[in-house]
Design an enzyme around this catalytic site. Structure first.
Site, short mmCIF file in Angstrom:
data_model
loop_
_atom_site.label_atom_id
_atom_site.label_comp_id
_atom_site.label_asym_id
_atom_site.label_seq_id
_atom_site.Cartn_x
_atom_site.Cartn_y
_atom_site.Cartn_z
N ALA A 50 0.84 -1.20 0.00
CA ALA A 50 0.00 0.00 0.00
C ALA A 50 0.87 1.24 0.00
O ALA A 50 0.44 2.33 0.39
CB ALA A 50 -0.94 0.00 1.20
N SER A 51 2.13 1.08 -0.41
CA SER A 51 3.07 2.20 -0.55
C SER A 51 3.17 3.01 0.75
O SER A 51 3.43 2.47 1.79
CB SER A 51 2.67 3.07 -1.74
OG SER A 51 2.69 2.32 -2.93
#
Length: 219
Positions: free
Chosen positions: A99-100
């Site tokens: 999810a960065s």
């Protein structure tokens, strides 16, 4: 199971995990990626979030259920994932479980084609979304699964782009934010012994105990 269409974004698939991003979602995304790309082999990597191992396994299962092979590289940074997809002819697409910079309660997937071109809005995300929302596909004879390591090849590529002799005697503070840079940077930095580094939060921890992982927030 109902999958919220809102998790399919312009550049990736992202949502609360567990909750919106589940193993069922991962399975269907794996299947949809095979259908969208026509891939015979797909490279799969993940970050260190607590939900990532199970989501990675489910993506792999979905890929294999459509007869494609899964090439697993395990823990990886997103740049190293892009490199691994584009640099080898062993696979036709890639799926990264991450999810960065989003907070710890999120997870998701970055999908790319064989040259690391992102699958996003207007370039395949809508088709992946519609395929995933429609339910599971009938399973085909299972594809194969292989585990490999690309860190050494990645370090070699970085050294080719930025030869150690071209880098000065710098003193650098590096904040990895308990994210994946803490996994790859130690080996990379050994190739640049002239650098003096102050290393902050290199321990992998998907709960981000020291600060949020978003580098654009001023605080």
């Amino acid at each position: 199971m109902d999958i919220p269409a809102s998790i399919f974004k312009a550049y990736d698939i992202r949502g609360l995990a567990p909750g919106e991003i589940t193993e069922e979602v991962a399975w269907r995304v794996g299947q949809a990626l095979v259908v969208e790309t026509g891939a015979r082999a797909i490279l799969v990597g993940r970050d260190m979030r607590e939900t990532s191992p199970k989501l990675e396994q489910a993506v792999v299962a979905g890929i294999k259920s459509q007869g494609a092979d899964a090439v697993r590289i395990g823990l990886t940074t997103t740049p190293m994932f892009y490199f691994a997809v584009a640099a080898y002819e062993l696979h036709d697409a890639g799926a990264m479980v991450t999810a960065s910079h989003n907070p710890s309660q999120y997870n998701g997937f970055k999908l790319v084609r064989d040259d690391s071109t992102p699958i996003g809005g207007g370039s395949g995300m809508e088709e992946v979304r519609d395929r995933a929302l429609s339910g599971r596909l009938l399973e085909k004879p299972s594809g194969q699964e292989v585990q490999t390591d690309v860190v050494d090849a990645y370090v070699a590529k970085v050294k080719e782009i930025a030869p150690p002799k071209s880098v000065g005697n710098l003193k650098i503070a590096i904040d990895s934010g308990n994210g994946m840079a803490g996994h790859t940077l130690p080996k990379l930095l050994r190739a640049y012994p002239q650098l003096q580094t102050e290393r902050l939060y290199f321990e992998l921890d998907g709960t981000f105990p020291n600060h949020e992982a978003n580098p654009i927030k001023l605080e």
